[in-house]
Write a protein that holds these residues in place. Structure first.
Motif, PDB file in Angstrom:
ATOM      1  N   UNK A 140       0.830  -1.195   0.000  1.00 57.46           N
ATOM      2  CA  UNK A 140       0.000   0.000   0.000  1.00 57.46           C
ATOM      3  C   UNK A 140       0.868   1.250   0.000  1.00 57.46           C
ATOM      4  N   UNK A 190       0.526   5.429   1.282  1.00 55.90           N
ATOM      5  CA  UNK A 190      -0.290   6.309   2.124  1.00 55.90           C
ATOM      6  C   UNK A 190       0.387   7.661   2.286  1.00 55.90           C
ATOM      7  N   UNK A 207      -1.464  10.841   7.308  1.00 52.72           N
ATOM      8  CA  UNK A 207      -2.771  11.248   7.786  1.00 52.72           C
ATOM      9  C   UNK A 207      -3.904  10.966   6.835  1.00 52.72           C
ATOM     10  N   UNK A 208      -3.622  10.243   5.768  1.00 48.20           N
ATOM     11  CA  UNK A 208      -4.656  10.004   4.766  1.00 48.20           C
ATOM     12  C   UNK A 208      -4.891   8.514   4.558  1.00 48.20           C
ATOM     13  N   UNK A 209      -5.745   8.212   3.595  1.00 53.74           N
ATOM     14  CA  UNK A 209      -6.160   6.841   3.355  1.00 53.74           C
ATOM     15  C   UNK A 209      -5.042   6.013   2.726  1.00 53.74           C
ATOM     16  N   UNK A 210      -5.287   4.714   2.655  1.00 55.66           N
ATOM     17  CA  UNK A 210      -4.344   3.784   2.039  1.00 55.66           C
ATOM     18  C   UNK A 210      -4.803   3.460   0.624  1.00 55.66           C
ATOM     19  N   UNK A 245       3.574   0.683   2.795  1.00 56.46           N
ATOM     20  CA  UNK A 245       3.247  -0.316   3.814  1.00 56.46           C
ATOM     21  C   UNK A 245       3.028  -1.672   3.161  1.00 56.46           C
ATOM     22  N   UNK A 259      -0.309  -5.014   9.365  1.00 55.53           N
ATOM     23  CA  UNK A 259       0.574  -4.154   8.595  1.00 55.53           C
ATOM     24  C   UNK A 259       1.976  -4.112   9.181  1.00 55.53           C
ATOM     25  N   UNK A 289       5.332  -1.654   9.831  1.00 57.68           N
ATOM     26  CA  UNK A 289       5.368  -0.314  10.426  1.00 57.68           C
ATOM     27  C   UNK A 289       5.569   0.782   9.381  1.00 57.68           C
ATOM     28  N   UNK A 296       3.731   4.279  12.566  1.00 57.55           N
ATOM     29  CA  UNK A 296       3.353   2.871  12.666  1.00 57.55           C
ATOM     30  C   UNK A 296       2.338   2.529  11.584  1.00 57.55           C
ATOM     31  N   UNK A 297       2.176   1.225  11.331  1.00 55.58           N
ATOM     32  CA  UNK A 297       1.125   0.804  10.428  1.00 55.58           C
ATOM     33  C   UNK A 297      -0.211   0.740  11.150  1.00 55.58           C
ATOM     34  N   UNK A 354      -5.114   8.080  13.971  1.00 56.03           N
ATOM     35  CA  UNK A 354      -5.889   8.088  12.723  1.00 56.03           C
ATOM     36  C   UNK A 354      -6.747   6.828  12.699  1.00 56.03           C
ATOM     37  N   UNK A 366      -9.286   4.444  10.664  1.00 54.58           N
ATOM     38  CA  UNK A 366      -9.604   4.085   9.279  1.00 54.58           C
ATOM     39  C   UNK A 366     -10.626   2.964   9.253  1.00 54.58           C
ATOM     40  N   UNK A 379     -11.376   3.781   3.871  1.00 52.82           N
ATOM     41  CA  UNK A 379     -11.945   5.117   3.951  1.00 52.82           C
ATOM     42  C   UNK A 379     -10.848   6.158   4.034  1.00 52.82           C
TER      43      UNK A 379
END
Lengths: 115, 112
Positions: A35, A37, A40-43, A92, A106, A108, B41-42, B86, B88, B103
């Motif tokens: 992924x 990212x 602070x946003x989506x994956x 990620x 996931x 890190x 972190x993930x 965060x 999600x 999302x």
């Protein structure tokens, strides 16, 4: 649940160069996912890596730019090739499976900055 | 077009307050997951809901899956600074080969 070791954790790279990100899982898994990212946003899913076959890429991502290796059931690499500042992001890897619930585990993440 | 829309995008509250985060879609999902991610972190899986109308409680967190399996909510009671992160949501559509769609996230800050 699976434990994922991802490295490097962060890197600053020159434009035009390539970076390979490694992901090691402590158990055998069929599929591994990569992924991207923005902080602070989506994956956004880049590709699914299957052992023994070519990775499956999502729309907007191509193998020449993001080659993936999957030599065995516990390891995968993602290379970001010919980098530009637009590639600056968090990358990620993840696997899916059961722990208390069914879902993704996931690594890190690798924070990449291209200058 | 974002398949899963979360609201609010940002939330800043005082310790002890309650809050609700929403995850909405026009699509039906076979299951929906909630994750929390801290800087560096993930994302970490909090819960998976699979049945329409399902409610799951994990200590101060309550998760609900809509009857039509198109939406979900996360309610936190008496928020603590450790809840900062965060959040999600991610939905799985069976016809999408089981892959999750995430999302756009809700950034929660809980001030002591």
């Amino acid at each position: 649940s699976a434990v994922i070791s991802q490295k490097p954790s962060r890197d600053i790279c020159q434009r035009g160069t390539s970076l390979t990100i490694q992901c090691q899982v402590d158990s055998q898994v069929t599929m591994m996912f990569w992924y991207r990212q923005q902080p602070g946003q989506s994956l956004t899913l880049i590709a699914t890596a299957n052992q023994g076959s070519e990775a499956t890429y999502e729309s907007g991502f191509v193998i020449d730019k993001f080659p993936i290796s999957r030599p065995n059931l516990t390891f995968s690499t993602l290379t970001v090739s010919n980098m530009s500042p637009e590639d600056s992001s968090i990358y990620l890897c993840s696997v899916v499976g059961w722990d208390k619930f069914y879902g993704y585990t996931f690594g890190s993440g690798t924070r990449l900055t291209v200058v | 077009t974002q398949l899963l829309e979360q609201s609010p995008q940002f939330l800043s509250i005082q310790e002890g307050e309650n809050l609700t985060v929403y995850c909405n879609s026009s699509s039906v999902f076979s299951s929906l997951q909630w994750y929390r991610q801290e800087p560096g972190e993930g994302p970490v899986l909090l819960v998976t809901v699979v049945t329409g109308g399902e409610v799951k409680k994990l200590k101060r967190l309550t998760f609900q899956f809509g009857d039509a399996r198109k939406d979900s909510s996360l309610h936190i009671t008496a928020a603590q600074p450790g809840d900062t992160g965060l959040y999600l949501c991610a939905g799985v559509r069976t016809r999408n080969a089981g892959k999750s769609t995430f999302g756009d996230g809700t950034t929660l800050t809980v001030k002591p």
